[in-house]
Every structure is written in structure tokens, then in C-alpha cells.
Design an enzyme around this catalytic site. Structure first.
Site, PDB file in Angstrom:
ATOM      1  CB  ALA A 184     -33.961  62.337  57.411  1.00 54.44           C
ATOM      2  CB  CYS A 185     -32.575  63.745  53.147  1.00 55.79           C
ATOM      3  SG  CYS A 185     -31.952  62.929  52.446  1.00 55.79           S
TER       4      CYS A 185
END
Length: 372
Positions: free
Chosen positions: A155-156
Site C-alpha cells: 500500500a502506501c
């Protein structure tokens, strides 16, 4: 053992932009239409009316003023509210590979390198457009790179995790030159019909070239990397290849797009990130006051300001903890790399900084770098 170094970064900025005012006008038109269609149910208390959004609300909640997207027409169509991207054949470059190629080319040109000098490509992003073949291998082909390539999704935090993986392989001698590329087409998994999050994301692609320090005259030594994960459902997207196999899998379900419990994330992630950075600096005997710059994940201005104060023990001076999300919005894994790309050239040899990204998982990654 070889010393890995970041020798160049590149950024691809999509050609179209959406201001807060643009976004609010489309969202409010959508809300008015849905409210009118369901006026009886709303009057009977069977469903809640969708409240209007506003530019003031968006800036106060996030600090975001603008975002770039690969297509604005679909996003701003109140009858659609998601990107309208052309259908590509299997023989056409995928949209992620196309974005990635532009960012990689920019990084290679800065470093005076060619694609065939790269022997590792990591495509590290929050969502992949397909399960296989790996997007990274497609990027490798478009670049004319050798060696091998693979996808990574944290993800981020994908960019910092990718940097650690590439740096470790360069340090061990298994590769000589790597590109960690983050093609983030976040507009595809954002729920533009949700007032609480419709403003959060933007599209972009970033690339980080990592080489042996001895092969490049200048850059940033990767002094140390540190990654950590802790499972949480507070940020989640339930879409995937098993969707059609579930009884209600093909319905228009809210959980098939980006979801988060914002207040819970704020409460839980901030202590996690601050403790992570503090422990990393302590382990490496790097005093916080020796950091010239903090390049943080660009999710929310209030979060970044809090982390900056906690890590440095004071309010950051102008430029010490730069934010770019007012222009780009949250670009997932690419945000901290955009900040690094734009605000690192002024560091002098011997000066240090820290790249940090964090997000769903929960996950957090930090990279201590030193100019040489």
C-alpha cells in the site's frame, strides 16, 4: 559488500488536474441527484440524505487543494463518478507501465543512464491493474532492462519497502543498478461518491534509481532502512480476483473501493510512525537534530505536522518537512518520493535526511540518506 545510493529520481505528472472547486461541483451535483431520486425514503427516515461537500471542508480536513488524474471527465461526471479510461488490448502497454516508463526515463536521464544498464525493476504500488504478468516485467521490457523484475504491494509504504529490497540486493552484490517505480493510479480505486474521502487521492508515477555508490559521482548514500508491519482493517480494499466467486461479489459494493476509518487511523498510525522513526534514529545513532529534511508520506497535512514536531522535538523550520499534497493530494506510495525529488537538491555533502511512508497494513518504512 557494496554501498547502495539513490542517484536520481523521476516524476511523471498526469496531464489533467482537478481543483477542489471542480471536485465539489461534481460531487454536489451527484448528491442532489441521488437525494432527489430518494426524496420519499429520506423524508420517511429510511435513508440519510447525502450532505454537500465544500472546498473549505477539504482543505481543513486534509490540506489538499488540487490533484492530478489520468482522466477528469469521468470523475467529474455526476452520472459516473470514476475515471473513463480507454480499453487497451493485451498488446498495448498497460496504463501503469506507460506512467512508470515516463518516470523511469526521467530518472535515468538525470543520472546519464540507459535502460539496458538496469538489472532490477521493482514496481511498488498500492494497487496493480492485473494479477499477472507482473507489471514490473512489462516495465522492464519497455525500458530494455536486463536482470529481473517483480511487483510489490505494501500500500502506501510500497516505495520505502521497495527501496529497502533494492538496497539490500545491491549491498549483497546480486544486482548492480535498480529502479523502484511507483505508478499510482489511485483514481481507479477511490470512491468518488463518498464525501468523507472523495478528495483524498491523485494519480502520479515516481521512480527511484539506486546504484552502487562507486558507480555514481554524486547522490544520496542509503545509510539505513527499516520496515515494520502491524495488521489492521482500518484501511482496506476488498476487490480482487476472487470477487466473482462470492455470492454478492459483482454487486456495487462500497468495500470494493478504498475504505478507511479515518479517526481510528489517525489515532493509531501517528504513535506507530513516530515510535518507528525514533527507534530507527536511535539504532543508527543519528540524532534527530542532525536531520536536514524529513520527506514524509503525503496523506494529510495535520499528520505530517504532528510527526515533524514529534520527531524533531519542536516545530519544523520552513522547508524542513515539506508538503506537496496541496498540489498532488495523497498519491499513496509516491508521495514521499515526490517530496524528495522536489526538495533534496539543496542538501550539501554530509547532510542527512529521512524518507518515510506509512499506511494500510498498517505498514511503515523509513530510509536514512546522506548526501555525498
Amino acid at each position: 559488500m557494496y554501498q547502495p545510493a539513490i542517484t536520481a529520481t523521476g516524476v511523471f505528472v498526469p496531464p489533467e488536474a482537478i481543483s477542489n472547486d471542480d471536485l465539489v461541483a461534481a460531487f454536489n451535483a451527484y448528491a442532489d441527484r441521488v437525494n432527489a431520486e430518494n426524496a420519499a425514503a429520506i423524508a420517511a427516515g429510511e435513508m440519510a440524505a447525502i450532505p454537500h461537500s465544500s472546498s473549505e471542508f477539504i482543505v481543513k480536513a486534509s490540506g489538499i487543494e488540487n490533484r492530478y488524474v489520468m482522466d477528469r471527465s469521468g470523475v467529474l461526471d455526476p452520472a459516473r463518478m470514476y475515471p473513463n479510461l480507454r480499453q487497451r488490448s493485451d498488446d498495448d502497454p498497460g496504463i501503469m507501465a506507460e506512467m512508470a516508463l515516463a518516470a523511469c526515463t526521467a530518472a535515468l536521464e538525470k543520472a546519464g543512464r540507459q535502460g539496458d544498464e538496469v538489472d532490477l525493476v521493482i514496481c511498488a504500488a498500492s494497487n496493480m491493474e492485473r494479477a499477472y504478468p507482473a507489471v514490473a516485467i512489462e516495465i522492464q521490457k519497455l525500458l530494455g532492462a536486463g536482470g529481473f523484475a517483480f511487483d510489490m504491494n505494501v500500500a502506501c509504504s510500497s516505495a520505502t519497502f521497495g527501496i529497502q529490497a533494492a538496497a539490500d540486493m545491491i549491498r549483497s552484490g546480486s544486482v548492480r543498478r535498480a529502479l523502484v517505480v511507483n505508478p499510482e493510479i489511485t483514481s481507479g480505486h477511490l470512491e468518488w461518491r463518498d464525501r468523507d474521502c472523495h478528495f483524498i487521492f491523485g494519480d502520479v508515477a515516481t521512480a527511484t534509481l539506486i546504484e552502487r555508490q562507486d558507480d555514481a559521482a554524486h547522490g544520496f548514500i542509503i545509510r539505513s532502512t527499516r520496515c515494520a508491519t502491524e495488521f489492521s482493517n482500518a484501511i482496506r480494499n476488498n476487490n480482487g480476483f476472487l470477487r466473482r466467486n462470492r455470492p454478492d461479489g459483482m454487486q456495487d459494493r462500497r468495500d470494493m473501493q478504498f475504505m478507511q476509518e479515518g479517526r481510528k487511523v489517525f489515532k493509531e498510525v501517528l504513535p506507530l510512525v513516530c515510535a518507528h522513526i525514533g527507534a530507527h534514529l536511535t539504532e543508527e545513532s543519528v540524532p534527530a537534530n542532525s536531520l536536514k529534511r524529513l520527506w514524509l508520506h503525503q496523506a494529510n497535512k495535520t499528520m505530517n505536522d504532528f510527526i515533524g514536531r514529534k520527531v524533531l522535538g519542536r516545530d519544523p523550520e520552513p522547508g524542513e518537512q515539506p508538503n506537496i499534497l496541496q498540489e498532488f493530494a495523497n498519491t499513496s506510495s509516491a508521495g514521499s518520493i515526490i517530496a524528495f525529488d522536489r526538495f533534496s537538491d539543496d542538501l550539501a555533502p554530509g547532510e542527512m535526511g529521512l524518507i518515510c511512508s506509512f499506511g494500510a497494513g498498517y505498514s511503515v518504512g523509513s530510509v536514512i540518506v546522506e548526501r555525498y
